[in-house]
Design a protein around this motif. Structure first.
Motif, short mmCIF file in Angstrom:
data_model
loop_
_atom_site.label_atom_id
_atom_site.label_comp_id
_atom_site.label_asym_id
_atom_site.label_seq_id
_atom_site.Cartn_x
_atom_site.Cartn_y
_atom_site.Cartn_z
N LYS A 113 -11.23 3.93 26.23
CA LYS A 113 -11.71 3.41 27.18
C LYS A 113 -11.86 1.57 26.64
O LYS A 113 -12.24 1.23 28.06
CB LYS A 113 -13.29 4.03 27.42
CG LYS A 113 -13.19 5.52 27.58
CD LYS A 113 -14.59 5.99 27.38
CE LYS A 113 -15.25 7.27 27.36
NZ LYS A 113 -16.68 8.35 27.54
N GLN A 114 -12.25 1.56 26.13
CA GLN A 114 -12.43 -0.11 25.72
C GLN A 114 -11.15 -0.46 26.31
O GLN A 114 -11.39 -2.46 26.81
CB GLN A 114 -12.79 0.09 24.63
CG GLN A 114 -14.16 0.19 24.10
CD GLN A 114 -14.88 0.17 22.84
OE1 GLN A 114 -15.44 -1.03 22.24
NE2 GLN A 114 -14.32 0.95 21.45
N ILE A 115 -10.00 0.13 25.41
CA ILE A 115 -8.95 -1.21 26.22
C ILE A 115 -8.77 -0.92 28.18
O ILE A 115 -8.25 -2.32 28.26
CB ILE A 115 -7.23 -0.37 25.57
CG1 ILE A 115 -7.52 -1.20 24.51
CG2 ILE A 115 -5.93 -1.08 26.08
CD1 ILE A 115 -6.39 -0.11 23.53
N GLY A 116 -9.48 -0.09 28.13
CA GLY A 116 -9.01 0.23 29.85
C GLY A 116 -9.80 -1.33 30.33
O GLY A 116 -9.49 -1.61 31.38
N LEU A 117 -11.15 -0.77 29.40
CA LEU A 117 -12.37 -1.54 30.30
C LEU A 117 -11.69 -3.17 30.00
O LEU A 117 -12.67 -3.81 31.13
CB LEU A 117 -13.68 -1.87 29.53
CG LEU A 117 -14.75 -2.60 29.85
CD1 LEU A 117 -15.22 -2.53 31.09
CD2 LEU A 117 -15.87 -2.50 29.00
N ALA A 118 -10.82 -3.31 29.21
CA ALA A 118 -10.66 -4.12 28.69
C ALA A 118 -9.53 -5.25 30.11
O ALA A 118 -9.58 -6.17 30.28
CB ALA A 118 -9.88 -4.71 27.13
N ARG A 119 -8.95 -4.13 29.71
CA ARG A 119 -7.61 -4.36 31.42
C ARG A 119 -8.42 -4.55 32.70
O ARG A 119 -7.63 -5.79 33.19
CB ARG A 119 -6.95 -3.34 31.08
CG ARG A 119 -5.78 -3.15 30.78
CD ARG A 119 -5.09 -1.54 30.13
NE ARG A 119 -4.25 -1.88 31.92
CZ ARG A 119 -3.42 -0.67 31.88
NH1 ARG A 119 -4.38 0.43 31.29
NH2 ARG A 119 -3.36 -0.26 32.96
N GLU A 120 -9.60 -3.83 33.14
CA GLU A 120 -10.02 -3.92 33.77
C GLU A 120 -10.54 -5.75 34.37
O GLU A 120 -10.68 -6.52 35.41
CB GLU A 120 -11.51 -2.79 34.62
CG GLU A 120 -11.29 -3.31 35.24
CD GLU A 120 -13.39 -2.57 35.39
OE1 GLU A 120 -14.13 -2.72 36.00
OE2 GLU A 120 -12.90 -1.28 35.28
N LEU A 121 -11.26 -5.62 33.62
CA LEU A 121 -12.14 -7.55 33.46
C LEU A 121 -11.32 -8.74 32.87
O LEU A 121 -11.20 -9.67 32.94
CB LEU A 121 -13.08 -7.17 32.21
CG LEU A 121 -14.29 -6.26 32.38
CD1 LEU A 121 -15.31 -6.39 31.26
CD2 LEU A 121 -14.86 -6.74 33.90
N GLY A 122 -9.96 -8.19 32.13
CA GLY A 122 -9.26 -9.35 32.23
C GLY A 122 -9.49 -9.92 30.38
O GLY A 122 -9.41 -10.84 30.54
#
Length: 255
Positions: A113-122
């Protein structure tokens, strides 16, 4: 100039002398520190530090040991904090198979989930990996973490694991263990790490470098890590200081 890319200055071990500890780091030439907020208790104290000192920055995320406590609103909270000008990364996140505090499947889900958030936010990510090299690399690859990259904090894996991380665009960060007499693997990995991917840290108050091993670690001691890295690389202290500082500022987009 030195950068401590991973510290916990908000830890209770510094409650009696936090300001003096920070001053000692500055006196040792540490121009920037990245404090890590990793759960519901330490994220607010990390943000307070970052807002109180111009040269302290924040990374916020959910530690794998605390994965079982994370709720959806916590992920929203991290996303909101990532808009703060002093937040430079999501972390520390990852897997920890040493401490049996959160089930592996829960750790995996929170990590993804946190990797996904990082990708979403750059945003770059700071990875905690303890005794979980294979699964850490696999999840990073499956979740396309190479799109944001980040830092393998206190890297302890083999050169084979290091190459997989480097190929995904990650930097390798080394701390106190490279000063330990019998820590052969991190020393050998550091020797082979490309200079443009090398970072240093303390992880204070933990992993205290020699000759202070067994005592509380602090950000001022990152100069001992730099000295050891310089010796292993066959470079001067000044060269290592300049290289790791430049890498840190670029990796975390700090001016």
């Amino acid at each position: 100039m030195l950068v401590d890319t991973h510290t916990h200055l908000d830890a209770e071990q510094f409650d009696e002398d936090r300001e003096e500890t920070i001053s000692r780091a500055v006196e040792q030439g540490v121009t920037r520190m990245i404090n890590i907020g990793f759960n519901r208790e330490t994220i607010p104290t990390t943000m307070k530090l970052a807002e109180s000192y111009d040269f302290i920055y924040a990374a916020v995320g959910w530690h794998p040991q605390d994965a079982i406590t994370m709720k959806e609103e916590d992920l929203d909270w991290i996303a909101e904090l990532c808009r703060h000008e002093k937040v430079v990364a999501i972390g520390e996140i990852g897997l920890d198979y040493y401490w049996d505090t959160s089930p592996k499947d829960v750790q995996h889900a929170v990590f993804r989930k946190q990797i996904g958030l990082a990708r979403e936010l750059g945003m770059p990510i700071v990875i905690h990996n303890r005794d979980a090299h294979e699964d850490t690399v696999r999840i990073l690859r499956e979740e396309k973490a190479q799109e944001v990259g980040g830092v393998m904090h206190s890297f302890s894996g083999s050169w084979e694991t290091a190459k997989l991380c480097l190929n995904m665009g990650f930097h390798l960060s080394f701390g106190g263990p490279i000063t330990f007499k019998n820590a052969k693997q991190p020393k050998e990995v550091l020797k082979q790490t490309p200079l443009d991917r090398l970072l240093i840290e303390t992880d204070s108050p933990y992993l205290t470098p020699h000759p202070h091993r067994g005592k509380r670690n602090e950000s001022a001691y990152v100069h001992l890590v730099a000295e050891a890295a310089a010796e292993l690389k066959g470079l001067s202290f000044q060269e290592i200081a300049e290289i790791t500082t430049r890498n840190s500022l670029e990796r975390f987009s700090i001016r």
